[in-house]
Each structure stands twice: as structure tokens, then as C-alpha cells.
Write an enzyme that holds these catalytic residues in place. Structure first.
Site, PDB file in Angstrom:
ATOM      1  N   GLY A   1      -0.561   9.996   4.519  1.00  0.00           N
ATOM      2  CA  GLY A   1      -0.567  10.911   5.662  1.00  0.00           C
ATOM      3  C   GLY A   1      -1.839  11.726   5.598  1.00  0.00           C
ATOM      4  O   GLY A   1      -2.929  11.164   5.511  1.00  0.00           O
TER       5      GLY A   1
ATOM      6  N   SER B   1      -3.331  14.782   3.306  1.00  0.00           N
ATOM      7  CA  SER B   1      -2.997  15.585   2.130  1.00  0.00           C
ATOM      8  C   SER B   1      -3.130  17.085   2.391  1.00  0.00           C
ATOM      9  O   SER B   1      -2.343  17.875   1.853  1.00  0.00           O
ATOM     10  CB  SER B   1      -3.846  15.159   0.935  1.00  0.00           C
ATOM     11  OG  SER B   1      -5.214  15.188   1.248  1.00  0.00           O
TER      12      SER B   1
ATOM     13  N   CYS C   1      -2.013   6.625  -0.880  1.00  0.00           N
ATOM     14  CA  CYS C   1      -3.072   7.236  -0.083  1.00  0.00           C
ATOM     15  C   CYS C   1      -3.076   8.769  -0.233  1.00  0.00           C
ATOM     16  O   CYS C   1      -3.444   9.247  -1.295  1.00  0.00           O
ATOM     17  CB  CYS C   1      -2.945   6.773   1.371  1.00  0.00           C
ATOM     18  SG  CYS C   1      -4.543   6.734   2.173  1.00  0.00           S
TER      19      CYS C   1
ATOM     20  N   ARG D   1      -8.066   5.503   6.566  1.00  0.00           N
ATOM     21  CA  ARG D   1      -8.828   6.701   6.150  1.00  0.00           C
ATOM     22  C   ARG D   1      -8.598   6.932   4.648  1.00  0.00           C
ATOM     23  O   ARG D   1      -8.240   8.026   4.199  1.00  0.00           O
ATOM     24  CB  ARG D   1      -8.426   7.931   6.968  1.00  0.00           C
ATOM     25  CG  ARG D   1      -8.784   7.771   8.445  1.00  0.00           C
ATOM     26  CD  ARG D   1      -8.505   9.023   9.237  1.00  0.00           C
ATOM     27  NE  ARG D   1      -9.361  10.100   8.772  1.00  0.00           N
ATOM     28  CZ  ARG D   1      -8.912  11.329   8.450  1.00  0.00           C
ATOM     29  NH1 ARG D   1      -7.642  11.629   8.541  1.00  0.00           N
ATOM     30  NH2 ARG D   1      -9.747  12.244   8.063  1.00  0.00           N
TER      31      ARG D   1
ATOM     32  N   HIS E   1      -1.699   1.376   1.767  1.00  0.00           N
ATOM     33  CA  HIS E   1      -0.323   1.602   2.225  1.00  0.00           C
ATOM     34  C   HIS E   1       0.519   0.339   2.032  1.00  0.00           C
ATOM     35  O   HIS E   1       0.607  -0.473   2.953  1.00  0.00           O
ATOM     36  CB  HIS E   1      -0.323   1.956   3.714  1.00  0.00           C
ATOM     37  CG  HIS E   1      -0.807   3.322   4.023  1.00  0.00           C
ATOM     38  ND1 HIS E   1       0.047   4.370   4.287  1.00  0.00           N
ATOM     39  CD2 HIS E   1      -2.051   3.824   4.105  1.00  0.00           C
ATOM     40  CE1 HIS E   1      -0.654   5.463   4.525  1.00  0.00           C
ATOM     41  NE2 HIS E   1      -1.936   5.157   4.425  1.00  0.00           N
TER      42      HIS E   1
ATOM     43  N   GLU F   1       3.614   0.024   2.186  1.00  0.00           N
ATOM     44  CA  GLU F   1       4.781   0.034   3.103  1.00  0.00           C
ATOM     45  C   GLU F   1       4.421  -0.520   4.477  1.00  0.00           C
ATOM     46  O   GLU F   1       5.297  -0.837   5.265  1.00  0.00           O
ATOM     47  CB  GLU F   1       5.365   1.447   3.212  1.00  0.00           C
ATOM     48  CG  GLU F   1       4.632   2.427   4.117  1.00  0.00           C
ATOM     49  CD  GLU F   1       3.320   2.959   3.562  1.00  0.00           C
ATOM     50  OE1 GLU F   1       2.877   2.535   2.474  1.00  0.00           O
ATOM     51  OE2 GLU F   1       2.718   3.811   4.246  1.00  0.00           O
TER      52      GLU F   1
HETATM   53  N1  GLN Z   1      -7.392  10.825   4.743  1.00  0.00           N
HETATM   54  C1  GLN Z   1      -6.127  11.283   4.263  1.00  0.00           C
HETATM   55  C2  GLN Z   1      -6.301  12.491   3.336  1.00  0.00           C
HETATM   56  O1  GLN Z   1      -7.365  12.858   3.021  1.00  0.00           O
HETATM   57  C3  GLN Z   1      -5.391  10.182   3.540  1.00  0.00           C
HETATM   58  C4  GLN Z   1      -5.120   9.055   4.498  1.00  0.00           C
HETATM   59  C5  GLN Z   1      -3.818   8.371   4.305  1.00  0.00           C
HETATM   60  O2  GLN Z   1      -2.929   8.817   3.595  1.00  0.00           O
HETATM   61  N2  GLN Z   1      -3.683   7.269   5.006  1.00  0.00           N
HETATM   62  O3  GLN Z   1      -5.343  13.056   2.930  1.00  0.00           O
END
Ligand code: GLN
Length: 196
Positions: A55, A57, A91, A143, A176, A178
Site C-alpha cells: 500500500g 507506508s 512492498c 511503485r 505483491h 497476492e
Molecule cells: N511506494 C509505496 C511506499 O513507499 C509502496 C508501494 C506498494 O506497497 N505497492 O510505501
């Protein structure tokens, strides 16, 4: 029944539930997925394993530090106090494990750079080789952060890049699992958990 906790602060959570249920069926191990938003839920459910999804962070830290939740930083101490329980951070979850920002040792021993591949346009899919399963796994990178170094075991590589590290029973992945059609990391969690 095995209890698997899923941190529900923000981000890609529901796909983990789907994967956990299919992994449970294929392993023949019934599970209960416990949604965890507050520290009291984590300590009272006391799950046998925990997943921290991807997600954002920064948002997770903000929501988790709120007085109504307090899951952050309490969840990090819970992980330290339960070294035999499997933990999967994906992630943004991996970012939290590497850098809990609570003044105590990190949960994985690795440095990583956030958003290191660039913006959303640079999100990609690609093969990951996992030493845990000795085979290829479909990697979905959104990302994603990038590991720059680690003292832990390396459990996933994308080409010559480290994309997964493992510190005892704590696994941190920059992709990911999932969101692929492969539930092997979720099976690993189930197979390495112990009912109490
Ligand atoms: N870019 C997000 C972050 O810095 C991490 C991306 C992700 O969890 N898909 O938290």
C-alpha cells in the site's frame, strides 16, 4: 484452527484473503483470517502468523500511529516477542519491517529505497526466482522499493536484483505475491505456522 492475522490499515488487503483461503484449501489446513486494525486486536487474537500488505507506508504509519489504532509501533514489539511466528511483509509492509522507526532493531536486516523504480508508470511484472521453492514466481511490482543491501537470507531475486529477504521467520518482499495467480508464499506462511 490456525489463525492468520492480516494488517488492515490500508492498501492491498483483500487479495491476501483470497490467496490465504486458496492456500489453506490446497494445504488442507483450515484457517481463520483475522483482520487487524488495532493493537488490542493483535494482542487479544494473538494470531499464529501475520501478513502486512502493500500500500503506502507513509499512510500506514499515520493511520497505525493514531490513538484509535496504536498498531504502530506495537505490532513491531509483538513480532519481536513472537520469533517463531511467520510474518510476511509485502512492498510497503517490507518497508515497515526494514524501518520500524521505533528506535529498536529492525525486523529484517536490509536497507531499501522507497519508490526506487520510479512512478506508477514504472510499475511492472516480471519473473522472480525464489530459493524457498526453487522455482520461478510471477512478480508484480507496484511503485516498489528496492533493496540496496541485506545481511539476511535472500529468498527472491528478479534478475540480479534482491526482491525478497528472510530473517528467520520474517519474510519481506518488494513485490505483491497476492496479486499473482501463485499462492506459494501464502502456503509457506500456513505450512510454517503452528497452532497453539
Ligand atoms: N511506494 C509505496 C511506499 O513507499 C509502496 C508501494 C506498494 O506497497 N505497492 O510505501
Amino acid at each position: 484452527m490456525l489463525r492468520v492475522g492480516l494488517v488492515m490499515l490500508q492498501g492491498a488487503r483483500h487479495a491476501h484473503i483470497r490467496m490465504l483461503n486458496s492456500a489453506s484449501e490446497e494445504c488442507g489446513v483450515p484457517i481463520e483470517v483475522l483482520e487487524i486494525r488495532k493493537l488490542e486486536e493483535l494482542t487479544s487474537y494473538n494470531p499464529n502468523a501475520l501478513i502486512i500488505p502493500g500500500g503506502e507506508s507513509t499512510t500506514m504509519r499515520k493511520i497505525g500511529r493514531d490513538r484509535a489504532s496504536r498498531l504502530i509501533p506495537g505490532m513491531f514489539d509483538w513480532i519481536r516477542d513472537n520469533p517463531s511466528k511467520p510474518i510476511l511483509g509485502t512492498c510497503a509492509g517490507a518497508i515497515l519491517l526494514a524501518n520500524p522507526k521505533d528506535g529498536k532493531p529492525p525486523l529484517i536486516n536490509a536497507d531499501l529505497n522507497r519508490n526506487a523504480y520510479g512512478s506508477q508508470y514504472e510499475s511492472f511484472q516480471g519473473p522472480v526466482h525464489s530459493s524457498l521453492f526453487a522455482r520461478e514466481f510471477p512478480g508484480v511490482f507496484i511503485r516498489a522499493p528496492r533493496f540496496t543491501s541485506t545481511d539476511d537470507d535472500i529468498c527472491a531475486m528478479h534478475g540480479d536484483e534482491i526482491v525478497g529477504v528472510k530473517n528467520q521467520k520474517v519474510i519481506a518482499l518488494t513485490f505483491h505475491p497476492e496479486l499473482s495467480d501463485d499462492n506459494w508464499f501464502h502456503k509457506w506462511i500456513i505450512e510454517n505456522s503452528q497452532e497453539d
